[in-house]
Design an enzyme around this catalytic site. Structure first.
Site, PDB file in Angstrom:
ATOM      1  N   ARG A 116       5.931 -13.221   9.419  1.00 37.26           N
ATOM      2  CA  ARG A 116       6.664 -12.239   8.746  1.00 37.26           C
ATOM      3  C   ARG A 116       8.620 -11.984   9.811  1.00 37.26           C
ATOM      4  O   ARG A 116       8.601 -12.724  10.093  1.00 37.26           O
ATOM      5  CB  ARG A 116       5.943 -10.733   9.377  1.00 37.26           C
ATOM      6  CG  ARG A 116       5.737 -11.111  10.608  1.00 37.26           C
ATOM      7  CD  ARG A 116       4.495  -9.569  11.253  1.00 37.26           C
ATOM      8  NE  ARG A 116       5.720  -8.395  10.860  1.00 37.26           N
ATOM      9  CZ  ARG A 116       4.201  -8.050  10.497  1.00 37.26           C
ATOM     10  NH1 ARG A 116       2.683  -7.444  10.831  1.00 37.26           N
ATOM     11  NH2 ARG A 116       4.548  -6.365  10.178  1.00 37.26           N
TER      12      ARG A 116
ATOM     13  N   LYS B 276       5.167   0.628   9.582  1.00 37.24           N
ATOM     14  CA  LYS B 276       4.527   1.571   8.836  1.00 37.24           C
ATOM     15  C   LYS B 276       4.180   3.191  10.272  1.00 37.24           C
ATOM     16  O   LYS B 276       4.372   4.062   9.868  1.00 37.24           O
ATOM     17  CB  LYS B 276       3.794   1.957   7.645  1.00 37.24           C
ATOM     18  CG  LYS B 276       4.602   0.779   6.196  1.00 37.24           C
ATOM     19  CD  LYS B 276       4.306   1.287   4.961  1.00 37.24           C
ATOM     20  CE  LYS B 276       3.560   0.084   4.788  1.00 37.24           C
ATOM     21  NZ  LYS B 276       2.699   0.206   3.793  1.00 37.24           N
TER      22      LYS B 276
ATOM     23  N   GLU C 136       0.978  -1.112   0.277  1.00 35.31           N
ATOM     24  CA  GLU C 136       0.146  -0.426  -0.406  1.00 35.31           C
ATOM     25  C   GLU C 136       1.051   1.570   0.307  1.00 35.31           C
ATOM     26  O   GLU C 136       2.243   1.189   0.799  1.00 35.31           O
ATOM     27  CB  GLU C 136      -1.190  -0.093   1.637  1.00 35.31           C
ATOM     28  CG  GLU C 136      -1.402   0.828   1.297  1.00 35.31           C
ATOM     29  CD  GLU C 136      -3.092   1.441   2.419  1.00 35.31           C
ATOM     30  OE1 GLU C 136      -3.323   2.357   1.986  1.00 35.31           O
ATOM     31  OE2 GLU C 136      -2.546   0.424   2.992  1.00 35.31           O
TER      32      GLU C 136
END
Length: 551
Positions: free
Chosen positions: A259, A269, A34
């Site tokens: 992850r 983020k 994104e």
């Protein structure tokens, strides 16, 4: 992606099976960030995996920008993401955007409405959370759940036409409010957002939710293996539900992997953006940041990051990786490729009183051990050495640096002996007075005299003044797992002296400062009048000693 002798990860085993039984003819993956921030080291693992699988199997990997939330997205982030992926050495087959499929997704949503599988809901976000239930209690059906197909279609089209205010209505999938999987309890699939989009402008005022958009994008592009992190495992039934009920021709499958979590490192983020917005760091590319632009500016190499991602592997089990392994990979790559030069971080003046006044000679220094490549270093009566390389009195038998009455070799030069010191009015040593033995020149016929200490140095008149930033983690992890700010994340040294060979270097060039560590010329703050270095990693490799050696 892997050598012949290495075992395959579980995703590669799945792909091998799919290719063998004919379920897949060409492997198609995608990396779908994104564009609401800069990529960080956690994304590097996903990048290496998705692009690496496509490379390994001769397939394709798309770069897809998931731009379905116009409030948070920006073209700046798109360009930064493309730069980061290219820097890591990967090339995408197609550059696509979620916004490319807005019309397609809208038609899919209408199809769900027509099938009685979606409805327009008027509950507020707070009411929706209340109605959703908990892990132990089923949810409650919305009072608007049983609107007719005709009413839902009318309301949805009016949502698209902009008749309703933000947050007043959403389109929800009609699945099962009693499902043990909370993601299946009538999730929202479209919301009203009256904000300009960076690509479509004011064309749309309704935008699809990620869980709805993602599987449809995968299906539209013909993705065969949709690889994502473990937090989306519970979303997979919803992913499959949308693919089936929207009657997609291509049927992708989702697979999850753990992850990347690094010790002493925050990789969110949202939180990293807060550091930027609050001025805690100079920007997304601050050399202390775990963003790819930050580590690139610091001097990390793409080869080292790819090596690191290969070493940590791909698995489902969530774990925390020691950040020292990353530093070890960086150090290994730099040790093989970074030229050696001499730099004094905290200068102390040294005068060789018996060296001829006004004389300067050029000495030979190796660029890399065993490379055969050399450069010349000036030597004269006046030099700088490190403050930490001198003590007025020898503290113990294991101290092999310079002290009054002691002898050391100057790297590539001569053996010197400290005769006395000069002090200021506060008693601080400001100059070390030495003598040298002209028969001990390095590489000379009579250079066989032995001393136990060797010091680096720079010639005073020709030295290039620079700034060096000694860098550490932005945060320190406590025993209970909490992170606290590291007050010493950056120590700035403004009076660094570097040998003049550095004048030929370019922004971004990396070097080993002998006996100090690896440093890179900062590409942002370095100017014609100011040379700035970022410390990449230290010379000491505690990880290799403590962990790798113990295997």
């Amino acid at each position: 992606m892997m050598s012949e002798n290495e075992s395959k990860n579980f995703i590669e085993e799945i792909i091998d099976r799919d290719l063998a039984d004919g379920a897949v003819k060409t492997v198609v993956t995608r990396f779908p960030p994104e564009p609401n921030g800069y990529l960080h080291l956690g994304h590097a693992k996903a990048i290496c995996l998705n692009f690496g699988l496509a490379e390994e199997y001769g397939g394709r990997c798309n770069l897809r920008f998931d731009d379905t939330n116009p409030v948070k997205e920006d073209a700046e982030y798109i360009e930064a993401i493309k730069k980061d992926i290219g820097w890591l050495g990967f090339r995408w087959d197609n550059e696509v955007y979620g916004s490319d499929y807005f019309e397609f997704m809208y038609e899919c949503a209408k199809k769900l409405v027509e099938k009685g599988l979606a409805y327009v809901d008027d509950l507020t976000p707070e009411q929706m959370r209340e109605y959703r239930g908990t892990l132990t209690q089923p949810g409650k059906e919305s009072p608007y759940r049983n609107r007719s197909v005709q009413e839902n279609m009318d309301l949805f089209e009016r949502m698209k036409a902009g008749e309703f205010a933000d947050g007043t209505k959403v389109l929800r999938a009609k699945i099962d409010m009693a499902s043990p999987n909370l993601n299946m309890r009538d999730p929202a699939i479209y919301r009203i957002v009256k904000a300009p989009h960076h690509r479509t402008g004011d064309q749309w005022v309704i935008y699809p939710m990620y869980d709805f958009a993602h599987p449809l994008e995968d299906a539209f592009e013909g993705v065969t293996h949709s690889v994502c992190t473990m937090e989306f495992e519970d979303h997979r039934p919803l992913y499959d539900w949308f693919i089936e009920n929207c009657e997609c021709k291509n049927v992708p499958h989702q697979y999850e992997f753990a992850r990347l979590n690094l010790t002493n490192t925050v990789m969110s983020k949202r939180y990293l953006k807060k550091l930027v917005d609050d001025g805690v760091v100079s920007g997304w590319d601050d050399p202390r940041m775990p963003t790819l632009s930050g580590v690139r500016r610091r001097g990390y190499t793409p080869a080292a990051i790819r090596d690191f991602c290969e070493r940590i592997g791909v698995a489902k089990a969530v774990s925390e990786v020691d950040v020292r392994l990353l530093e070890h990979c960086v150090r290994e790559d730099l040790n093989a490729h970074a030229p050696r030069i001499m730099a004094v971080l905290r200068p102390l003046k040294l005068t060789i009183e018996n060296y001829p006044d006004g004389q300067t000679e050029m000495l030979t220094a190796e660029d890399m051990p065993g490379s055969g490549s050399t450069h010349e270093v000036p030597f004269s009566k006046h030099l700088y050495i490190e403050q930490e390389d001198f003590m007025e009195e020898k503290p113990n038998k294991k101290y092999f640096r310079l002290f009054v009455g002691g002898e050391v070799r100057l790297k590539n030069a001569y053996i010197i002996k400290c005769e006395r010191v000069v002090k200021d009015e506060n008693g601080n040593v400001t100059e070390v007075i030495c003598t040298y033995d002209p028969t001990t020149k390095s590489g000379g016929e009579n250079s066989g005299k032995k001393v136990k200490g060797t010091l680096h140095w720079v010639e005073a008149e020709s030295a290039v003044k620079a700034q060096a930033r000694l860098l550490d983690s932005l945060f320190v992890e406590q025993e209970d797992g909490t992170m606290i700010p590291n007050e010493n994340s950056m120590v700035v040294l403004d009076h660094v002296m570097v040998e003049p060979h550095i004048k030929t270097a370019q922004k971004g060039d990396r070097f080993q400062f002998m006996r100090q560590g690896y440093f890179s010329i900062d590409p942002v703050d370095t100017t014609a009048d100011k040379l700035v270095f970022n410390q990449i990693v230290s010379l000491k490799d505690s990880f290799a000693k403590q962990v790798l050696a113990g295997k």
